[in-house]
Design an enzyme around this catalytic site. Structure first.
Site, PDB file in Angstrom:
ATOM      1  N   ARG A 183     -41.779  43.035  23.178  1.00  0.00           N
ATOM      2  CA  ARG A 183     -41.552  41.596  23.406  1.00  0.00           C
ATOM      3  C   ARG A 183     -42.498  40.831  22.521  1.00  0.00           C
ATOM      4  O   ARG A 183     -43.636  41.259  22.301  1.00  0.00           O
ATOM      5  CB  ARG A 183     -41.842  41.243  24.873  1.00  0.00           C
ATOM      6  N   LYS A 236     -49.871  39.375  23.041  1.00  0.00           N
ATOM      7  CA  LYS A 236     -50.798  38.479  23.735  1.00  0.00           C
ATOM      8  C   LYS A 236     -52.027  39.230  24.204  1.00  0.00           C
ATOM      9  O   LYS A 236     -51.922  40.369  24.674  1.00  0.00           O
ATOM     10  CB  LYS A 236     -50.065  37.895  24.962  1.00  0.00           C
ATOM     11  N   LYS A 293     -55.071  42.660  21.531  1.00  0.00           N
ATOM     12  CA  LYS A 293     -56.461  42.300  21.823  1.00  0.00           C
ATOM     13  C   LYS A 293     -57.226  42.152  20.526  1.00  0.00           C
ATOM     14  O   LYS A 293     -56.898  42.809  19.528  1.00  0.00           O
ATOM     15  CB  LYS A 293     -57.128  43.399  22.661  1.00  0.00           C
TER      16      LYS A 293
HETATM   17  N1  GLU Z   1     -58.553  38.360  28.203  1.00  0.00           N
HETATM   18  C1  GLU Z   1     -57.752  38.211  29.372  1.00  0.00           C
HETATM   19  C2  GLU Z   1     -57.228  39.568  29.831  1.00  0.00           C
HETATM   20  O1  GLU Z   1     -57.841  40.577  29.591  1.00  0.00           O
HETATM   21  C3  GLU Z   1     -56.669  37.156  29.204  1.00  0.00           C
HETATM   22  C4  GLU Z   1     -55.661  37.403  28.123  1.00  0.00           C
HETATM   23  C5  GLU Z   1     -54.718  36.232  27.861  1.00  0.00           C
HETATM   24  O2  GLU Z   1     -54.786  35.236  28.564  1.00  0.00           O
HETATM   25  O3  GLU Z   1     -53.932  36.364  26.930  1.00  0.00           O
HETATM   26  O4  GLU Z   1     -56.253  39.674  30.519  1.00  0.00           O
END
Ligand code: GLU
Length: 472
Positions: free
Chosen positions: A66, A70, A106
């Site tokens: 998808r 993110k 990430k």
């Molecule tokens: N860093 C956060 C996590 O580990 C948020 C990630 C985000 O909001 O994209 O879920």
């Protein structure tokens, strides 16, 4: 078991394999789901003072089933390729589990933020963003970063500004990053979102008498004792909201400077202020300091909340855990080896990919807000309010009684953005727990929640791949 500790990435891998064995997907598909699709390592120079420093940084996109991908960006001197890969991997399953329509990613910058001035951090963040833009590793439909350990709204604002300078006129550019300041296209309720999600998730666990019975506890979160490791954004809001809205008693808090304890309970909001003023949690009025910082792990409590970094509960200290539940507010705080020890002791682990998904859930709401170019509640708030007023007035007319101004205001309130964000987050956490439980009950030999969560997530990612026609 050998003496070698499983690394974070190995732990994620082992957890995946354990869960994958319960599915019937073809080997090739499982392999495609497991691997990281794109790993971008960069090294760039930044002038700090009178010298140049070469900064090592990463962005990993784990899965493109998808889009966009993110996940947050971490600033820490411990950042390395394996760590970012493990974190990106977890993001894929996290998003799938809570039905947030993104692939996992990430980022990481290998610096200790405390060693830099805000101006230097801005320089590093902006340069990192330029690298991402150059390689097409950022964009509203491509890859959308967010805060993580060592970063916050300030860094996200720098990222947005850099992106917009380079992509002038792009209509949806505000959606290239989430966790932004509210005044700069952010959303109300994002800062507290991960901690609030942890609270909703825990509260949901305690709503099921059957689940509580497994750890010999009465249902209901009220009055349960909690120990928190790490008073960063996630730990702070988990504690503060659990106390305020759940009636939880926080009896221990651990930070870099040490671990404090109070049987009467610690006011997290006051502790947060105290730490800001003094730079430490130690000697907070009404608390005692434990002999060793690491003693947080062996504190007797109902809920132990590791809210800092990965691998904090490992083969060396897992035996010492006396808590009944481990609530994984951090990503990967329990290694795969430690998990075996904890499960054998009958401890329930509420897994990270579920429990800390509140952050990315509200990031999703922020992204939607940016794409729709309208604040939540703007359209319907007044209409709802007027309708409620009409209903209350009709009831008053029919009964011949007045309910009074205070009640009337309460009953006729239209939803603000933050109300809708909280409502969406609550619904997400309640529904995802229901799905994990369903898998847990359906699969005979699944004995832990992490495996159940993994299976649920893997099945969703697999069906997306199949729908794409990638694996006919
Ligand atoms: N860093 C956060 C996590 O580990 C948020 C990630 C985000 O909001 O994209 O879920």
């Amino acid at each position: 078991m050998s003496n070698k500790q499983a690394s974070f990435y190995q732990s994620v891998d082992r957890n995946f394999e354990k869960a994958a064995a319960f599915t019937k997907h073809p080997k090739g598909l499982l392999e495609q789901i497991k691997v990281c699709n794109a790993v971008y390592q960069m090294n760039f120079p930044v002038k700090i003072g009178s010298t140049y420093q070469v900064i090592e940084a990463y962005r990993v996109q784990h899965s493109h089933h998808r889009l966009p991908t993110k996940g947050g960006i971490r600033f820490s001197h411990l950042v390395n390729s394996e760590e970012v890969k493990a974190l990106a991997t977890l993001m894929t399953y996290k998003c799938a589990l809570v039905d947030v329509p993104f692939g996992g990613a990430k980022g990481g910058v290998r610096i200790s933020p405390r060693e830099y001035t805000p101006e230097q951090l801005e320089k590093i963040t902006r340069r990192y963003t330029v690298e991402l833009v150059r390689k097409n590793f950022i964009g509203p439909g491509v890859d959308v970063p967010a805060p993580d350990y060592g970063t916050g709204a300030r860094e996200m604002a720098w990222i947005l500004d850099t992106y917009q300078q380079l992509r002038n006129g792009e209509l949806d550019s505000a959606a290239c990053v989430t966790g932004k300041p509210v005044a700069q296209n952010g959303i109300n309720g994002r800062t507290e979102a991960t901690g609030r999600g942890v609270f909703y998730g825990l509260r949901e666990f305690f709503n099921y008498p059957e689940d509580c019975k497994k750890v010999g506890m009465k249902p209901g979160i009220e009055g349960k004792t909690m120990v928190i490791q790490g008073l960063g954004n996630v730990g702070y809001y988990t504690g503060a909201i659990s106390i305020e809205e759940g009636g939880v008693k926080v009896i221990g808090v651990s930070e870099l400077e040490g671990t404090i304890y109070s049987e009467e309970g610690i006011d997290i909001v006051k502790l947060g202020k105290y730490r800001k003023e003094t730079g430490s949690i130690l000697n907070f009025p009404g608390t005692k300091t434990l002999a060793n910082r690491d003693d947080w792990v062996s504190m007797e409590c109902d809920i132990l909340v590791p809210a800092a970094l990965e691998s904090q509960i490992n083969k060396s200290n897992a035996k010492k855990v006396k808590a009944k539940i481990i609530a994984e507010a951090a990503n990967g705080p329990v290694t795969a080896d430690a998990e075996l020890i904890l499960l054998a002791k009958g401890i329930v682990i509420i897994p990270d990919m579920y429990l800390n998904a509140g952050g990315v859930t509200v990031s999703y709401f922020e992204w939607l807000k940016n794409l729709s170019h309208v604040r939540y509640g703007r359209i319907e708030k007044r209409f709802d309010q007027n309708s409620y007023v009409n209903i209350v007035s009709a009831v008053e007319k029919l009964t011949g009684k007045s309910i009074g101004m205070k009640e009337k205001n309460f009953l006729t309130r239209g939803a603000d953005e933050v109300d809708l964000v909280r409502s969406g987050l609550e619904e997400t956490m309640v529904e995802a727990y229901r799905q994990i439980r369903e898998t847990y009950k359906r699969k005979k030999n699944v004995t832990d929640l992490r495996t159940a969560a993994f299976i649920t997530a893997i099945n969703k990612v697999a069906s997306d791949y199949l729908a794409l026609g990638v694996f006919p």
